[in-house]
Motif scaffolding. Structure first.
Motif, PDB file in Angstrom:
ATOM      1  N   GLY A 127      75.645  36.176  59.925  1.00  0.00           N
ATOM      2  CA  GLY A 127      75.486  37.404  60.694  1.00  0.00           C
ATOM      3  C   GLY A 127      75.186  37.130  62.161  1.00  0.00           C
ATOM      4  O   GLY A 127      75.336  36.012  62.657  1.00  0.00           O
ATOM      5  N   ALA A 128      74.759  38.174  62.859  1.00  0.00           N
ATOM      6  CA  ALA A 128      74.472  38.046  64.296  1.00  0.00           C
ATOM      7  C   ALA A 128      73.207  37.215  64.509  1.00  0.00           C
ATOM      8  O   ALA A 128      72.217  37.360  63.777  1.00  0.00           O
ATOM      9  CB  ALA A 128      74.312  39.431  64.924  1.00  0.00           C
ATOM     10  N   ARG A 129      73.221  36.350  65.538  1.00  0.00           N
ATOM     11  CA  ARG A 129      72.075  35.516  65.866  1.00  0.00           C
ATOM     12  C   ARG A 129      72.158  35.117  67.345  1.00  0.00           C
ATOM     13  O   ARG A 129      73.175  35.330  68.012  1.00  0.00           O
ATOM     14  CB  ARG A 129      72.037  34.261  64.997  1.00  0.00           C
ATOM     15  N   ILE A 130      71.095  34.485  67.831  1.00  0.00           N
ATOM     16  CA  ILE A 130      71.064  33.955  69.192  1.00  0.00           C
ATOM     17  C   ILE A 130      71.621  32.536  69.158  1.00  0.00           C
ATOM     18  O   ILE A 130      71.106  31.673  68.454  1.00  0.00           O
ATOM     19  CB  ILE A 130      69.647  33.962  69.774  1.00  0.00           C
ATOM     20  N   ASP A 131      72.696  32.301  69.906  1.00  0.00           N
ATOM     21  CA  ASP A 131      73.320  30.984  69.934  1.00  0.00           C
ATOM     22  C   ASP A 131      72.359  29.957  70.517  1.00  0.00           C
ATOM     23  O   ASP A 131      71.775  30.179  71.602  1.00  0.00           O
ATOM     24  CB  ASP A 131      74.601  31.030  70.764  1.00  0.00           C
ATOM     25  N   PRO A 132      72.141  28.812  69.834  1.00  0.00           N
ATOM     26  CA  PRO A 132      71.178  27.819  70.329  1.00  0.00           C
ATOM     27  C   PRO A 132      71.620  27.127  71.612  1.00  0.00           C
ATOM     28  O   PRO A 132      70.796  26.508  72.295  1.00  0.00           O
ATOM     29  CB  PRO A 132      71.075  26.824  69.170  1.00  0.00           C
ATOM     30  N   ILE A 181      81.687  15.489  47.958  1.00  0.00           N
ATOM     31  CA  ILE A 181      82.850  15.453  48.848  1.00  0.00           C
ATOM     32  C   ILE A 181      82.514  14.906  50.242  1.00  0.00           C
ATOM     33  O   ILE A 181      83.428  14.513  50.976  1.00  0.00           O
ATOM     34  CB  ILE A 181      83.475  16.854  48.997  1.00  0.00           C
ATOM     35  N   ALA A 182      81.242  14.893  50.643  1.00  0.00           N
ATOM     36  CA  ALA A 182      80.894  14.449  52.002  1.00  0.00           C
ATOM     37  C   ALA A 182      79.397  14.192  52.089  1.00  0.00           C
ATOM     38  O   ALA A 182      78.667  14.297  51.091  1.00  0.00           O
ATOM     39  CB  ALA A 182      81.317  15.496  53.026  1.00  0.00           C
ATOM     40  N   GLN A 183      78.945  13.863  53.324  1.00  0.00           N
ATOM     41  CA  GLN A 183      77.530  13.650  53.592  1.00  0.00           C
ATOM     42  C   GLN A 183      77.128  14.465  54.812  1.00  0.00           C
ATOM     43  O   GLN A 183      77.926  14.656  55.750  1.00  0.00           O
ATOM     44  CB  GLN A 183      77.237  12.160  53.825  1.00  0.00           C
ATOM     45  N   VAL A 184      75.887  14.942  54.786  1.00  0.00           N
ATOM     46  CA  VAL A 184      75.375  15.748  55.884  1.00  0.00           C
ATOM     47  C   VAL A 184      75.345  14.930  57.168  1.00  0.00           C
ATOM     48  O   VAL A 184      75.020  13.742  57.164  1.00  0.00           O
ATOM     49  CB  VAL A 184      73.971  16.294  55.553  1.00  0.00           C
ATOM     50  N   GLY A 185      75.691  15.574  58.281  1.00  0.00           N
ATOM     51  CA  GLY A 185      75.657  14.913  59.581  1.00  0.00           C
ATOM     52  C   GLY A 185      75.351  15.902  60.678  1.00  0.00           C
ATOM     53  O   GLY A 185      74.887  17.030  60.429  1.00  0.00           O
ATOM     54  N   SER A 186      75.651  15.507  61.922  1.00  0.00           N
ATOM     55  CA  SER A 186      75.410  16.362  63.084  1.00  0.00           C
ATOM     56  C   SER A 186      76.554  16.206  64.082  1.00  0.00           C
ATOM     57  O   SER A 186      76.332  16.048  65.292  1.00  0.00           O
ATOM     58  CB  SER A 186      74.064  16.005  63.740  1.00  0.00           C
ATOM     59  N   THR A 187      77.768  16.255  63.575  1.00  0.00           N
ATOM     60  CA  THR A 187      78.942  16.084  64.435  1.00  0.00           C
ATOM     61  C   THR A 187      79.358  17.437  65.004  1.00  0.00           C
ATOM     62  O   THR A 187      79.067  18.489  64.440  1.00  0.00           O
ATOM     63  CB  THR A 187      80.105  15.469  63.646  1.00  0.00           C
ATOM     64  N   GLY A 188      80.055  17.384  66.141  1.00  0.00           N
ATOM     65  CA  GLY A 188      80.536  18.610  66.769  1.00  0.00           C
ATOM     66  C   GLY A 188      79.426  19.346  67.486  1.00  0.00           C
ATOM     67  O   GLY A 188      78.481  18.746  68.030  1.00  0.00           O
ATOM     68  N   ARG A 189      79.506  20.649  67.498  1.00  0.00           N
ATOM     69  CA  ARG A 189      78.534  21.492  68.215  1.00  0.00           C
ATOM     70  C   ARG A 189      77.332  21.728  67.312  1.00  0.00           C
ATOM     71  O   ARG A 189      77.240  22.705  66.580  1.00  0.00           O
ATOM     72  CB  ARG A 189      79.212  22.809  68.586  1.00  0.00           C
ATOM     73  N   SER A 190      76.377  20.817  67.374  1.00  0.00           N
ATOM     74  CA  SER A 190      75.240  20.821  66.457  1.00  0.00           C
ATOM     75  C   SER A 190      74.000  20.307  67.171  1.00  0.00           C
ATOM     76  O   SER A 190      74.069  19.432  68.034  1.00  0.00           O
ATOM     77  CB  SER A 190      75.555  19.946  65.240  1.00  0.00           C
ATOM     78  N   THR A 191      72.855  20.866  66.777  1.00  0.00           N
ATOM     79  CA  THR A 191      71.583  20.434  67.360  1.00  0.00           C
ATOM     80  C   THR A 191      70.846  19.446  66.468  1.00  0.00           C
ATOM     81  O   THR A 191      69.795  18.935  66.864  1.00  0.00           O
ATOM     82  CB  THR A 191      70.680  21.644  67.604  1.00  0.00           C
TER      83      THR A 191
END
Length: 304
Positions: free
Chosen positions: A179-184, A258-268
């Motif tokens: 839903g709607a949120r404040i973009d970090p 299927i994968a592993q958690v990461g912080s690639t791309g637009r991520s904090t």
């Protein structure tokens, strides 16, 4: 020729003159009596022989028909076993308890005995043959009906398995809802099309439902991402992963790593961004990850 017959007591004497004509008549009468007796005996023996032959033919007919009916009874027994198996499978797919509907035992029946006076009470051989034929046809129709129901229930079960009802990250928590949120990054109010599950880097990510991998690529916002097509216009997306364990074209099952958690791309930070799309439109994943057996009104609204 004259024949004299004397009474034993000598009180009476009978004279009888035997002429040639009388002798011929007596001989003819005797021959006729013998012929009549012989004919009677011949007819009696012939009648008895014909009756025995008829009984033998009737016995042969009964034996042949009994053999045919025994074969039909065996076929019906086999069909009943098939119906029992189909009934158990269908009741299992439908969630019916075996105690509620037992296919292994004959259902109880009863009622007063009433005879129709206008109809014969005895069941003839043709009547039994007709009843067996009708019973066989009814068994075939019911088997076909069970097969249709079984196929329908299996299709529904497969459709349910293709719905994303498995948590993609078991140890993560919801860090940002749909839903709607404040973009970090920009600080603006924007639409968030998925759910962020915060979890340490390297945490296993599993498929929320069975399907086919249709995308495994780099995206400038999603980073390393995986898209799985579940059919009927339903697709899930797994973004910001550090490592992909599947490739395009792979067939995956629900709960498969299927994968592993990461912080690639637009991520904090390390997390999984999970999306659900229906016919190209983003939907709230919470509406699909709810309990399938007891959905709440809020969850139903979320699915819509």
């Amino acid at each position: 020729m004259q024949i004299i017959m004397v009474h034993p007591r000598g009180t009476r004497v009978v004279r009888f003159e035997l002429t040639r004509l009388r002798a011929v008549l007596a001989l003819t009468l005797m021959c006729a009596l013998v012929a009549a007796a012989a004919s009677g005996l011949t007819w009696q023996f012939a009648s008895r022989g014909a009756g025995a032959a008829a009984v033998a033919r009737d016995n042969d007919y009964l034996r042949e028909n009994l053999a045919v009916m025994a074969t039909r009874v065996g076929e019906l027994q086999a069909r009943m076993v098939r119906l029992d198996a189909l009934g158990e499978r269908v009741s299992g797919l439908a969630g019916i308890s075996p105690q509620d509907f037992d296919f292994r035992h004959v259902p109880p029946r009863g009622g007063p005995e009433r005879h129709a006076r206008s109809a014969a009470a005895e069941l003839t051989l043709p009547d039994l043959d007709t009843a067996l034929k009708q019973l066989g046809e009814d068994a075939d129709h019911r088997a076909d009906y069970f097969n249709v129901i079984e196929t329908t229930l299996q299709d529904r079960q497969l459709s349910d398995r293709r719905l994303p009802r498995v948590m993609p990250v078991a140890t993560g928590y919801n860090a940002s809802s749909f839903g709607a949120r404040i973009d970090p990054f920009s600080g603006r109010r924007v639409q968030h099309d998925g759910v962020d599950f915060a979890a340490p880097g390297g945490t296993p990510i599993v498929a929320a439902a069975g399907g086919v991998v249709v995308a495994q690529e780099w995206h400038h916002e999603y980073g390393n991402m995986i898209d799985i097509d579940h059919g009927n216009g339903l697709k899930t997306r797994y973004a910001h992963v550090s490592r992909s364990l599947v490739k395009v074209g792979d067939l995956v099952r629900a709960g498969q790593n299927i994968a592993q958690v990461g912080s690639t791309g637009r991520s904090t930070g390390s997390h999984l961004h999970f999306e659900v799309h229906v016919n190209g439109q983003a939907r709230n994943p919470a509406g699909f990850l709810m309990s399938a057996t007891a959905p709440t009104p809020t969850d139903r609204a979320a699915i819509r």
